[in-house]
Scaffold this motif. Sequence first.
Motif, PDB file in Angstrom:
ATOM      1  N   THR A  10     -15.539  34.140 -10.375  1.00 38.19           N
ATOM      2  CA  THR A  10     -15.935  33.237  -9.280  1.00 38.19           C
ATOM      3  C   THR A  10     -14.723  32.545  -8.676  1.00 38.19           C
ATOM      4  OG1 THR A  10     -16.334  31.434 -10.841  1.00 38.19           O
ATOM      5  CG2 THR A  10     -18.238  32.801 -10.228  1.00 38.19           C
ATOM      6  N   SER A  16     -16.988  34.637  -1.189  1.00 32.66           N
ATOM      7  CA  SER A  16     -16.972  33.879  -2.431  1.00 32.66           C
ATOM      8  C   SER A  16     -17.491  34.678  -3.611  1.00 32.66           C
ATOM      9  CB  SER A  16     -17.770  32.583  -2.273  1.00 32.66           C
ATOM     10  OG  SER A  16     -19.134  32.890  -2.084  1.00 32.66           O
ATOM     11  N   LYS A  17     -17.900  35.924  -3.367  1.00 27.23           N
ATOM     12  CA  LYS A  17     -18.412  36.761  -4.441  1.00 27.23           C
ATOM     13  C   LYS A  17     -17.730  38.124  -4.411  1.00 27.23           C
ATOM     14  CE  LYS A  17     -22.836  36.875  -5.088  1.00 27.23           C
ATOM     15  NZ  LYS A  17     -24.287  36.959  -4.884  1.00 27.23           N
ATOM     16  N   LYS A  31     -18.705  33.777 -15.141  1.00 25.55           N
ATOM     17  CA  LYS A  31     -18.861  32.375 -14.721  1.00 25.55           C
ATOM     18  C   LYS A  31     -17.553  31.749 -14.232  1.00 25.55           C
ATOM     19  CE  LYS A  31     -20.655  27.969 -16.366  1.00 25.55           C
ATOM     20  NZ  LYS A  31     -21.162  27.225 -17.505  1.00 25.55           N
ATOM     21  N   VAL A  91     -11.631  36.783  -6.565  1.00 22.94           N
ATOM     22  CA  VAL A  91     -12.599  37.420  -5.670  1.00 22.94           C
ATOM     23  C   VAL A  91     -11.876  38.132  -4.529  1.00 22.94           C
ATOM     24  CG1 VAL A  91     -14.451  36.974  -4.000  1.00 22.94           C
ATOM     25  CG2 VAL A  91     -14.474  35.823  -6.232  1.00 22.94           C
TER      26      VAL A  91
END
Length: 149
Positions: free
Chosen positions: A64, A22-23, A60, A69
């Motif tokens: 994300t 997720s990052k 932001k 990603v």
Amino acid sequence: MKRLIPLTFLLLLLGGMAMAQSKINWMTFEEAAAKTQENPKMVFVDVYTDWCGWCKKMDKETFTDPKVVAYINENFYAVKMNAENTKRKFMFRGKEYTEATMAATMRVRSYPNFIIMDATMENITQYPGYRQPEPFLTGLTGILDKFGK
């Protein structure tokens, strides 16, 4: 009840694996340079400043997004570089740089700005400005299609 515990554990494990992707796997410039020598891959450099509102919006909203990603992690070594950081020094091709001097060497003059480098760490193109996830992916895909992996 006995079957519920292993199922719950499995769901937690799978959820944790999903969170791992997720990052974006951000690294320093010198880490990316070392990685691309071990395993050649293109480099994506996010050049930002602390005061840049659009840079914060990219972090932001765009960086994300799960598709962004996954795409960046799969196709690039991703670097975060503060264009005003004059303290952290590193060596690249026998010269000492700070993040600020490297950003200047790359001719970055606006933020956010994204430098795409090939696997030999040569600049291919700049991809400046804020973009929402879908247009950002479209642009990155076009760059990869044009310049190859």
